[in-house]
Design a protein around this motif. Structure first.
Motif, short mmCIF file in Angstrom:
data_model
loop_
_atom_site.label_atom_id
_atom_site.label_comp_id
_atom_site.label_asym_id
_atom_site.label_seq_id
_atom_site.Cartn_x
_atom_site.Cartn_y
_atom_site.Cartn_z
N GLU A 102 54.26 -15.49 -23.18
CA GLU A 102 53.44 -15.05 -24.31
C GLU A 102 52.71 -16.24 -24.93
N TYR A 111 49.97 -17.26 -22.57
CA TYR A 111 48.89 -16.26 -22.60
C TYR A 111 47.91 -16.61 -23.72
N MET A 119 40.51 -16.48 -18.10
CA MET A 119 41.17 -15.70 -17.04
C MET A 119 41.48 -14.29 -17.51
N PHE A 144 43.91 -11.38 -16.78
CA PHE A 144 45.23 -11.30 -16.15
C PHE A 144 45.41 -10.00 -15.38
N PRO A 158 49.03 -8.95 -17.89
CA PRO A 158 49.28 -9.81 -19.05
C PRO A 158 50.58 -9.40 -19.75
N PRO A 159 51.22 -10.34 -20.43
CA PRO A 159 52.44 -9.98 -21.15
C PRO A 159 52.12 -9.16 -22.40
N THR A 160 53.11 -8.42 -22.87
CA THR A 160 52.99 -7.72 -24.15
C THR A 160 53.40 -8.70 -25.24
N VAL A 161 52.57 -8.81 -26.25
CA VAL A 161 52.95 -9.66 -27.37
C VAL A 161 53.21 -8.72 -28.54
N LEU A 217 44.51 -11.55 -32.98
CA LEU A 217 44.31 -12.58 -31.95
C LEU A 217 42.82 -12.90 -31.82
N THR A 249 40.92 -16.45 -32.13
CA THR A 249 40.25 -17.12 -31.00
C THR A 249 38.72 -17.11 -31.10
N ILE A 261 49.24 -6.29 -29.04
CA ILE A 261 48.57 -6.58 -27.78
C ILE A 261 49.36 -6.08 -26.57
N ASN A 262 48.73 -5.18 -25.85
CA ASN A 262 49.25 -4.61 -24.60
C ASN A 262 50.46 -3.69 -24.77
N SER A 313 41.01 -4.56 -22.75
CA SER A 313 41.44 -5.54 -23.74
C SER A 313 41.25 -6.96 -23.19
N GLU A 314 41.56 -7.13 -21.91
CA GLU A 314 41.38 -8.44 -21.28
C GLU A 314 39.90 -8.85 -21.27
N GLN A 340 38.79 -9.84 -24.70
CA GLN A 340 39.22 -11.19 -25.08
C GLN A 340 38.34 -12.25 -24.43
N GLN A 360 35.80 -15.06 -25.93
CA GLN A 360 36.02 -16.46 -25.54
C GLN A 360 34.78 -17.09 -24.89
#
Ligand SMILES: Nc1ncnc2c1ncn2[C@@H]1O[C@H](COP(=O)(O)OP(=O)(O)OP(=O)(O)O)[C@@H](O)[C@H]1O
Ligand SMILES: [Mg+2]
Lengths: 371, 243
Positions: free
Chosen positions: A321, A324, B82, B84, B87-90, B98, B102, B127-128, B139-140, B143, B147
């Motif tokens: 996380e 990420y 990148m 993903f 992607p991981p869940t935050v 987020l 960013t 997120i996710n 969502s990716e 982001q 960015q």
């Protein structure tokens, strides 16, 4: 604006800042009433809402004979050494808030308990929300910047009437050598809702409490949330106990705990006594630096058709996380702080925006100081 | 823009990538294909600088600078981004929060990008957490739009996405890669992993590479390569002696 509010502005800028962090509005902006006690001296009280009365407890007991039945009723004087200490005081201090039938607050009433020079501050509070009343209270508790040691013992009895809604948000900002022993209990009648929030992001020697709520009327609801950061040297023993006495009642106990070196014991107990009741305990802990998070969720069902559950998780922030967020351009520290901030971000259903904002501000302040 | 030379990557005790050479110039979009488990995602993760893998040999240069040992966020700041694959869940962290952190001086654009990707209703979601497959990809992409990287790595942007949303995502990625800008002036580069090739309808990729068991087996025209894979599978690449 009532002139006696000047009393709060008498404090040093540093102490005003400390109080502001507990959600106290010295200027009374967005507040419908207030109560201010320094040590054992009640400096000021006021209500701007006609349906709501705010009084020092000794005056309230003198004014209303019937009130004595509400005093030392939900919390027993002989419960432990702390309640005994408060019950034995010849001159009780603290506040009584009575929200008359159908009265509504939009903005919260604030209660400020400030420990300055006494070794011990004791308070006894009674809060009564009559049928259909809506009452929001924010209690800010803090100690003066020059107060190094001391104890605060607070007894609070909440009566949530039929169809009434009471939210109580307590934000603590003590010092490293201060010990705190809140003793509170609530009784919620039919269709009543009691929401209790506890936030402590600053060092404290010891906090020990286990507020009790009895869901006494059908479909009564209780929601307890605790959001704490425990620094090295701090010891927090926090628990909530809910008894689902009436049919259709429900309770939820939510904890977000972070230790940066201190010890947290997070207890939760829900007992399903009647049918069609529901209870859930959720405790999530993050260990950022070596410290202790000990989650002790307990559920006890006594009848068919009570649904009780708990989930507890203690751990660290997952590396993937952090990375990420780093891949989106945040450095490791900012990525970590952003995730921690999210972890603490519990949105409490039914809480007025002004109070949610206050909780958010307390967490923001902790975030700025890098937890 | 990107020059990889003789890259070897280990995960645990196993060397997953061997002897990788790859050069991607400004304005170019490259496609990376290869069977499951061949090392495509690992290559992207090595370029981004993730932990859990070890570059044992070789160098990665970006905009002329050796970034092989650089922390992830510095690579991101230099312009690498990148998408993903998984992607991981935050949990707890809201997408909107987020993006606010960013976006920097692009803060004003966030809501426009979100509307464009039909993600405006997701700003208050963790997120996710509970995002569907297609929502994760949107969502990716969102982001990445916030960015605006100069070098965009996309790990299977279209997998699990329905046809309508492929158009949406494809157009967004085309914007990211400045496909509307004339090739001579185009600054943005990309490296896209795809199994189906659907995304290529939106991107006009310049070069294709096939990876098998951690090595490149083929370089060439991406459409041609895809045609071969579609008709005869990767065994054709494995048997091929061209490289
Ligand atoms: N953390 C890990 N631990 C052990 N093995 C790993 C790890 N990450 C990747 N691998 C292995 O490395 C190899 C390459 O994986 P990689 O994810 O790069 O494949 P891929 O080409 O992206 O596949 P796919 O098309 O299925 O996404 C696989 O065999 C995979 O199991
Ligand atoms: Mg992959």
């Amino acid at each position: 604006m009532p002139e006696d509010l000047g009393k709060m502005s008498e404090l040093s800028p540093e102490d005003r800042e400390k109080l502001t962090l507990t959600g106290l509005e010295v200027e009374m902006k967005n507040r419908e009433g207030s109560f201010f006690q320094v040590d054992q001296e009640i400096r000021q009280w006021t209500s701007l809402n006609e349906g709501i009365e705010v009084l020092p407890i000794h005056e309230a007991l003198r004014k209303y004979d019937w009130l004595s039945a509400y005093s030392w009723n939900l919390v027993k004087g002989d419960k432990d050494q702390y309640t005994k200490y408060v019950a034995d005081q010849p001159e009780p201090r603290g506040f009584v808030i009575i929200a008359r039938k159908g009265s509504k607050t939009i903005y919260p009433l604030q209660a400020c308990l400030f420990l300055a020079r006494s070794p011990v501050q004791h308070v006894h509070n009674i809060i009564i929300a009559e049928e259909g009343a809506e009452l929001h209270i924010i209690s800010g508790c803090a100690s003066a910047s020059y107060t190094k040691t001391g104890s605060h013992i607070g007894v609070t009895e909440f009566y949530v009437g039929k169809g009434a809604r009471v939210t109580s948000t307590m934000i603590h900002n003590w010092g490293e050598e201060i010990s705190v022993f809140p003793r509170s209990a609530a009784r919620v009648e039919e269709d009543g809702v009691f929401i209790s929030n506890y936030v402590c992001m600053q060092p404290v020697r010891k906090v020990q409490m286990a507020p009790f709520v009895e869901l006494a009327g059908r479909n009564a609801v209780a929601l307890f949330s605790s959001i704490v950061v425990c620094t090295p040297g701090s010891n927090m023993d926090l628990g909530s106990v809910a008894r689902l006495t009436a049919e259709g009642s429900s309770a939820e106990l939510v904890t977000r705990a972070i230790t940066t070196g201190g010890t947290i014991i997070s207890r939760g107990m829900i007992e399903g006594v009647s049918r069609h009741t529901k209870g859930h305990i959720e405790c999530r802990g993050l260990i950022l630096r070596d410290g202790v998070i000990h989650a002790i969720p307990e559920i006890k069902g006594n009848v068919v058709d009570t649904e009780l559950s708990h989930e507890a998780a203690v751990g660290k922030i997952a590396r993937d996380e952090i990375e990420y967020l780093m891949s989106r351009g945040l450095d490791e520290d900012v990525a970590t702080a952003t995730i921690i901030r999210g972890f603490l971000d519990v949105k409490i259903a039914g809480l007025p925006n002004a109070l949610q904002a206050q909780i958010d501000a307390a967490i923001d302040a902790a975030e700025r100081s890098g937890f | 823009m990107l020059e990889i030379e003789d890259l070897h990557v280990k995960i645990g005790d196993r060397e997953v990538l061997h002897d990788i050479d790859l050069t991607i110039r400004e304005g170019e979009t490259h496609v990376l294909m290869g069977p499951n488990g061949s090392g495509k995602t690992t290559l992207l993760r090595a370029i981004m600088g993730f932990s859990g893998l070890e570059v044992t040999k070789g160098t990665i240069r970006f905009k002329g600078k050796d970034i092989t040992g650089m922390p992830i966020h510095e690579r991101a700041k230099m312009g690498i981004g990148m998408l993903f694959q998984r992607p991981p869940t935050v949990s707890g962290l809201k997408l909107g929060k987020l993006l606010a952190v960013t976006s920097g001086d692009r803060a004003g654009m966030v809501s426009e990008y979100a509307r464009f990707l039909h993600m405006d209703g997701f700003m208050d979601r963790a997120i996710n957490l509970g995002f569907s497959g297609g929502e994760i990809k949107r969502s990716e992409v969102l982001q990445l739009m916030v960015q605006q990287p100069d070098f965009v790595m996309l790990d299977e942007p279209e997998s699990g996405v329905d046809l309508e949303n492929i158009t949406l995502i494809g157009n967004a990625i085309a914007r990211l890669l400045e496909k509307d800008v004339h090739i001579v002036n185009r600054k943005k580069s990309g490296l896209v992993i795809t199994h189906t090739g659907y995304i290529l309808d939106y991107l006009d990729a310049d070069f294709g590479h096939v990876m098998c068991d951690g090595v490149f087996r083929c370089h060439g025209n991406p459409r041609e390569i895809l045609k071969v894979i579609k008709t005869s599978g990767y065994k054709e690449c494995l048997a091929c002696q061209k490289i």
